[in-house]
Every structure is written in C-alpha cells, then in structure tokens.
Design a protein around this motif. Structure first.
Motif: not given
Length: 151
Positions: A66-80
């Motif tokens: 009943n809850s999901r995320l869609a159309a994700l556009d990642w601006e950052r993905w790092d160790a923190q």
C-alpha cells in the motif's frame, strides 16, 4: 653527428642512461602507487532481501503493497547517504485497503545511517529512510516521515 661529434655522443649517452634508469625505477612497485580497494557504497535492501543501488522503484509496505516509491531520480549515493526525488504512491484505504485508491505525492527520499548488513557482512546497508513531502501529502502524515529499514 655534425661538427661536434664528442658533444653529441655524450648527450646521446646521457639520454640513454637516463631513460634506462627511469625504466627500471618505474617498473618497480611502489607502496604509494598500489591502489587500496575501497569498500562498496551502502545498499538498499528490498523486500526480497536483495541489495539494490539507485533503484528506480522501491516497495515500502512489503506486507500489503500500500506504499511504494516510483520514478526515483538519484542525485547522490555515497558512503554516508543517498538522496533522490520521486513519487510516493500511497493507498488511501478508503473505505478499506482492497477498495482504496492510490494517490501520488512528490517526495525527496533520503537514505542514511549505514551499518554492516548482517546477511552480507561485506556490505553496508542504509538503515533509515526519510521521506519529505514537497507539496501535498497523505492525510494525517507529517511533512517528513522516517522509516527504519530492515536488516
């Protein structure tokens, strides 16, 4: 060799000796040039216990969907941390969930608090997800919602 054969021979000999010594020195391994292997960035663990990096969609409510995320556009993905813009698709469960209507809400998704993943100790995983609604939000929801993520 022109009019100065001795000078030319000395220069050529010196150049050859220099090239040979540089070749020997550069062939030897150096502790400063050996690359260290960096651990991979943390992953997001999905409902099927699969590690994901920068997924386009993510199911928040594993039990009922009943809850999901869609159309994700990642601006950052790092160790923190990781940050994306996307849509939270939420069922209003009115009059009950099976007969409810899904609504879309723009969100900023933030993943943080990386920790060792018990299932795969060589990987870190994010342990918290924060959703910040940028416009409308589901009835009764605060503007920012934090979810602990499973291990």
């Amino acid at each position: 060799m022109g009019t100065h054969p001795i000078r030319a021979a000395v220069i050529l000999g010196a150049a050859g000796a220099l090239a040979a010594s540089l070749g020997t020195a550069s062939a030897a391994p150096s502790a400063q040039t050996v690359p260290r292997q960096q651990p991979p960035d943390p992953v997001l663990v999905d409902c099927a216990w699969q590690p994901e990096v920068r997924p386009e969609a993510f199911l928040i409510a594993c039990g009922d969907g009943n809850s999901r995320l869609a159309a994700l556009d990642w601006e950052r993905w790092d160790a923190q941390a990781a940050v994306a813009r996307g849509v939270n698709v939420v069922n209003d469960c009115d009059p009950y969930c099976a007969a409810g209507t899904f609504h879309e809400y723009d969100v900023i998704v933030r993943l943080d608090r990386p920790d060792t993943w018990e299932r795969e100790p060589d990987l870190a995983h994010f342990t918290r997800m924060s959703l910040t609604y940028t416009d409308a939000r589901p009835e009764g929801f605060p503007s920012t919602v934090d979810y602990p993520l499973w291990d």
